[in-house]
Design a protein around this motif. Structure first.
Motif, PDB file in Angstrom:
ATOM      1  N   LEU A 192       0.815  -1.218   0.000  1.00  0.00           N
ATOM      2  CA  LEU A 192       0.000   0.000   0.000  1.00  0.00           C
ATOM      3  C   LEU A 192       0.844   1.263   0.000  1.00  0.00           C
ATOM      4  O   LEU A 192       0.373   2.343   0.355  1.00  0.00           O
ATOM      5  N   GLN A 193       2.098   1.140  -0.433  1.00  0.00           N
ATOM      6  CA  GLN A 193       3.048   2.240  -0.292  1.00  0.00           C
ATOM      7  C   GLN A 193       2.694   3.478  -1.107  1.00  0.00           C
ATOM      8  O   GLN A 193       3.224   4.570  -0.846  1.00  0.00           O
ATOM      9  N   GLU A 194       1.808   3.357  -2.089  1.00  0.00           N
ATOM     10  CA  GLU A 194       1.421   4.521  -2.876  1.00  0.00           C
ATOM     11  C   GLU A 194       0.475   5.444  -2.115  1.00  0.00           C
ATOM     12  O   GLU A 194       0.229   6.575  -2.543  1.00  0.00           O
ATOM     13  N   ALA A 195      -0.065   4.985  -0.992  1.00  0.00           N
ATOM     14  CA  ALA A 195      -0.949   5.830  -0.183  1.00  0.00           C
ATOM     15  C   ALA A 195      -0.153   6.972   0.453  1.00  0.00           C
ATOM     16  O   ALA A 195       1.041   6.840   0.734  1.00  0.00           O
ATOM     17  N   ASP A 196      -0.814   8.091   0.697  1.00  0.00           N
ATOM     18  CA  ASP A 196      -0.156   9.237   1.329  1.00  0.00           C
ATOM     19  C   ASP A 196       0.069   8.997   2.819  1.00  0.00           C
ATOM     20  O   ASP A 196       1.014   9.534   3.408  1.00  0.00           O
TER      21      ASP A 196
END
Length: 217
Positions: A192-196
């Motif tokens: 989920l690393q693309e989440a802010d």
């Protein structure tokens, strides 16, 4: 300052993905396509057209045009029969508290019958807009679901943020140019690393949402 919050449904509001995954596995098996539940989790958020295309392509096949509706009906019937989904602890109370201060929406890849039945059962009267996988031409990771939700809320996208638990959903939110909070319900946080912002669980998510509510007071 945020005025609207858009939630994915499965895995964010309702602990329902195990029943979706089992339904897809069993239905695809009837068409001679072997799919694992883990593979379903990895593409969570896609609407039924996207799911069908992904796994038929993996099997080196092309679905007949009439298969989309037929598979959707089979999957829906399986889910509704086997579904034992529940809400995540504290989420209804949290959203009910948020409602006077924020516009709230759901943007899900699941079909309309399932999404509305779950929201009516667990979150009656909470949401100002509900987007299902059947309400868009292009499902997640395309930005259309979240763009559509913003439009129905009557807000600008910079006034809204998204809560997601799946990579395709986070990608959809970011493609729409929106702030996204990720919660690793079924997948490792590393996916989920693309989440802010990534919260570790629903308790931390509720604390975050309550903090925003307090700032609106």
């Amino acid at each position: 300052m945020f005025k609207g919050i858009i939630f994915d449904s499965d895995g964010v509001l309702v602990n329902s993905m195990p029943y979706h995954a089992k339904a897809w596995v069993d239905v695809f098996a009837q068409f001679g396509i072997n799919v694992t539940e883990e593979e379903i989790y990895d593409i969570e958020g896609s609407n039924h057209v996207g799911v069908i295309n992904i796994f038929f392509e993996k099997a080196g096949r092309v679905p007949e045009p009439d298969m989309y509706d037929r598979i959707l009906e089979m999957k829906r019937a399986h889910f509704l029969e086997k579904n034992r989904a529940e809400t995540f602890e504290g989420m209804y109370e949290c959203l009910n508290s948020l409602k006077p201060k924020f516009k709230l929406a759901v943007a899900s890849g699941a079909d309309r019958t399932i999404v509305t039945s779950l929201m009516e059962k667990f979150y009656p009267g909470i949401f100002d807009a509900i987007i299902s996988g059947e309400d868009v031409k292009k499902g997640k990771p395309d930005p259309e679901p979240y763009n559509r939700a913003v439009e129905l809320l009557g807000l600008d996208k910079n006034e809204c943020f998204v809560v997601e638990n799946a990579p395709l959903g986070i990608e959809s939110a970011k493609n729409a140019g929106m702030f996204c909070v990720g919660i690793p319900t079924y997948l490792d946080a590393g996916k989920l690393q693309e989440a802010d912002l990534i919260v570790k669980d629903h308790k931390e998510l509720i604390d975050y949402l309550k903090g925003l509510e307090e700032k609106q007071s």
